[in-house]
Write a protein that holds these residues in place. Structure first.
Motif, PDB file in Angstrom:
ATOM      1  N   ALA A 275       0.831  -1.207   0.000  1.00  5.77           N
ATOM      2  CA  ALA A 275       0.000   0.000   0.000  1.00  5.77           C
ATOM      3  C   ALA A 275       0.866   1.258   0.000  1.00  5.77           C
ATOM      4  O   ALA A 275       0.541   2.254  -0.669  1.00  5.77           O
ATOM      5  N   ALA A 276       1.983   1.224   0.733  1.00  9.53           N
ATOM      6  CA  ALA A 276       2.900   2.368   0.761  1.00  9.53           C
ATOM      7  C   ALA A 276       3.507   2.603  -0.619  1.00  9.53           C
ATOM      8  O   ALA A 276       3.669   3.759  -1.052  1.00  9.53           O
ATOM      9  N   THR A 277       3.829   1.517  -1.326  1.00  3.51           N
ATOM     10  CA  THR A 277       4.388   1.640  -2.676  1.00  3.51           C
ATOM     11  C   THR A 277       3.371   2.269  -3.629  1.00  3.51           C
ATOM     12  O   THR A 277       3.715   3.132  -4.455  1.00  3.51           O
ATOM     13  N   GLU A 278       2.104   1.851  -3.506  1.00  4.62           N
ATOM     14  CA  GLU A 278       1.056   2.422  -4.354  1.00  4.62           C
ATOM     15  C   GLU A 278       0.897   3.920  -4.098  1.00  4.62           C
ATOM     16  O   GLU A 278       0.780   4.728  -5.045  1.00  4.62           O
ATOM     17  N   GLN A 279       0.898   4.302  -2.817  1.00  4.41           N
ATOM     18  CA  GLN A 279       0.762   5.725  -2.493  1.00  4.41           C
ATOM     19  C   GLN A 279       1.996   6.508  -2.933  1.00  4.41           C
ATOM     20  O   GLN A 279       1.901   7.671  -3.358  1.00  4.41           O
ATOM     21  N   HIS A 280       3.157   5.896  -2.858  1.00  5.60           N
ATOM     22  CA  HIS A 280       4.391   6.553  -3.326  1.00  5.60           C
ATOM     23  C   HIS A 280       4.315   6.817  -4.825  1.00  5.60           C
ATOM     24  O   HIS A 280       4.658   7.923  -5.278  1.00  5.60           O
ATOM     25  N   ASN A 281       3.878   5.817  -5.579  1.00  7.88           N
ATOM     26  CA  ASN A 281       3.744   5.993  -7.028  1.00  7.88           C
ATOM     27  C   ASN A 281       2.706   7.064  -7.354  1.00  7.88           C
ATOM     28  O   ASN A 281       2.897   7.879  -8.280  1.00  7.88           O
ATOM     29  N   LYS A 282       1.632   7.066  -6.578  1.00  5.10           N
ATOM     30  CA  LYS A 282       0.583   8.075  -6.796  1.00  5.10           C
ATOM     31  C   LYS A 282       1.116   9.476  -6.522  1.00  5.10           C
ATOM     32  O   LYS A 282       0.838  10.431  -7.265  1.00  5.10           O
ATOM     33  N   ALA A 283       1.904   9.616  -5.437  1.00  2.00           N
ATOM     34  CA  ALA A 283       2.480  10.923  -5.113  1.00  2.00           C
ATOM     35  C   ALA A 283       3.485  11.364  -6.168  1.00  2.00           C
ATOM     36  O   ALA A 283       3.531  12.547  -6.545  1.00  2.00           O
ATOM     37  N   GLU A 284       4.282  10.432  -6.681  1.00  2.00           N
ATOM     38  CA  GLU A 284       5.258  10.767  -7.718  1.00  2.00           C
ATOM     39  C   GLU A 284       4.560  11.216  -8.998  1.00  2.00           C
ATOM     40  O   GLU A 284       4.996  12.183  -9.663  1.00  2.00           O
ATOM     41  N   ASN A 285       3.485  10.508  -9.350  1.00  2.00           N
ATOM     42  CA  ASN A 285       2.729  10.908 -10.543  1.00  2.00           C
ATOM     43  C   ASN A 285       2.134  12.303 -10.372  1.00  2.00           C
ATOM     44  O   ASN A 285       2.146  13.132 -11.302  1.00  2.00           O
ATOM     45  N   ARG A 286       1.593  12.544  -9.154  1.00  3.88           N
ATOM     46  CA  ARG A 286       1.004  13.857  -8.897  1.00  3.88           C
ATOM     47  C   ARG A 286       2.062  14.950  -8.944  1.00  3.88           C
ATOM     48  O   ARG A 286       1.837  16.054  -9.466  1.00  3.88           O
ATOM     49  N   LEU A 287       3.260  14.641  -8.393  1.00  7.18           N
ATOM     50  CA  LEU A 287       4.347  15.617  -8.405  1.00  7.18           C
ATOM     51  C   LEU A 287       4.804  15.903  -9.831  1.00  7.18           C
ATOM     52  O   LEU A 287       5.106  17.059 -10.177  1.00  7.18           O
ATOM     53  N   GLY A 288       4.847  14.852 -10.665  1.00 10.61           N
ATOM     54  CA  GLY A 288       5.222  15.056 -12.070  1.00 10.61           C
ATOM     55  C   GLY A 288       4.244  15.973 -12.778  1.00 10.61           C
ATOM     56  O   GLY A 288       4.648  16.837 -13.582  1.00 10.61           O
ATOM     57  N   LYS A 289       2.953  15.804 -12.501  1.00 12.37           N
ATOM     58  CA  LYS A 289       1.958  16.680 -13.127  1.00 12.37           C
ATOM     59  C   LYS A 289       2.085  18.118 -12.634  1.00 12.37           C
ATOM     60  O   LYS A 289       1.937  19.073 -13.390  1.00 12.37           O
TER      61      LYS A 289
END
Length: 332
Positions: free
Chosen positions: A196-210
């Protein structure tokens, strides 16, 4: 510690003996108890006190006042004519107060005490036979379990390979299942939290990229369109993007905490069951110790013993000898 050597050597005899006693006990007739009022009953006499006699009747205990008893005959009499004759004979022994002479009372008490001892012995033997049968039905390997050679480290390495295995080997099934369930849940929490932490990390990275790449272009297009309130819309979109990023990072940290907690708990429980396996294993392994008829504790196999022993004593002097014994002890 019980003498395993004697126990194992005599077990086959004991099994045959218990079976014989059990059969014999079921065939033994109950005593016939005659009452002063002319009634009678049947039961196995198992105890007495100053005022009462306790019988076992259809597996139930029954206390009978001695003042009501005319005679206890140590056999099962069904012949009514014989019973009537006994009634007449015993009633003649009673005085005006309805009591027997003192010598007759003493004789009845002695006979009753002897019968109680015999019946108690038979009852104990029957119960032992039933207990052994029950144990055999519940766990047919119990004889091997109590007589096998034991190493105190065996439960430890078994528990190291598979949590709870060593405890289960020592018949501590509740401990074993508890550790297995708790360690299993801890592993699930650790793995699930990590995923779950990995999923949230990927989500945060995607959001940061946008936020850094895609959103500035969108904001420029909105502000350049000349729409009324464009700046407010851009500000709101920036706030939402940052909030979404922060939320993802917060959840990532939260799930990482869950994962670490599950991991630490699992490791702690794993070490705890290893420690418990060791301490319980030390006691479990003492079943290897055998007691000799003299009460000395020895172990199966070679036993080496050395002693300084006095052999003579004189006036102010004594003689000693150094004695060394090497014995081999077997449980068979």
């Amino acid at each position: 510690m019980k003498n395993l050597r004697s126990f194992l050597a005599g077990r086959k005899f004991a099994l045959a003996y218990f079976a014989l006693v059990t059969f014999a006990f079921t065939q033994v007739s109950a005593e016939t108890i005659l009452f002063k009022n002319g009634e009678k009953t049947y039961g196995t006499v198992i105890d007495q006190s100053t005022d009462t006699v306790t019988i076992l009747k259809e597996t139930k205990r029954q206390a009978i006042p001695k003042s009501q008893i005319l005679k206890i005959i140590f056999k099962d009499i069904k012949d009514e004519a014989e019973i009537a004759k006994l009634f007449e004979t015993e009633k003649k022994k009673l005085n005006k107060d309805g009591k027997k002479p003192e010598k007759e009372e003493q004789l009845d008490t002695l006979l009753l005490e002897q019968m109680i001892k015999e019946n108690s012995y038979k009852t104990v033997q029957k119960r032992l036979a039933l207990i052994e049968k029950y144990i055999d039905e519940q766990d047919s390997s119990w004889e091997e379990y109590i007589s096998e050679n034991r190493n105190p480290w065996e439960p430890v390495w078994k528990s190291a390979i598979l949590p709870g295995w060593g405890l289960s080997t020592m018949k501590h099934e509740n401990y074993a299942r508890t550790y297995q369930v708790l360690i299993g849940l801890s592993i699930i929490v650790a793995i699930g939290g990590s995923q779950a932490a990995t999923e949230q990390h990927n989500k945060a990275e995607n959001r940061l990229g946008k936020i850094l790449i895609e959103d500035p272009v969108t904001y420029a297009q909105i502000q350049g369109s000349g729409i009324t309130g464009a700046s407010f819309v851009v500000t709101k979109m920036q706030s939402d993007s940052i909030s979404e990023y922060n939320s993802a990072k917060s959840k990532e940290n939260q799930y990482e905490t869950y994962s670490r907690t599950g991991l630490y708990l699992g490791v702690g429980l794993y070490l705890a069951q290893l420690a418990q396996s060791y301490f319980l294993g030390k006691k479990w392994a003492t079943h290897n110790i055998i007691q000799t008829p003299s009460g000395e504790s020895v172990k199966e196999g070679f036993n080496f013993k050395s002693n300084y022993l006095p052999i003579a004593a004189g006036a102010g002097s004594s003689l000693w000898e150094y004695r060394t014994d090497l014995n081999y002890v077997s449980t068979f």
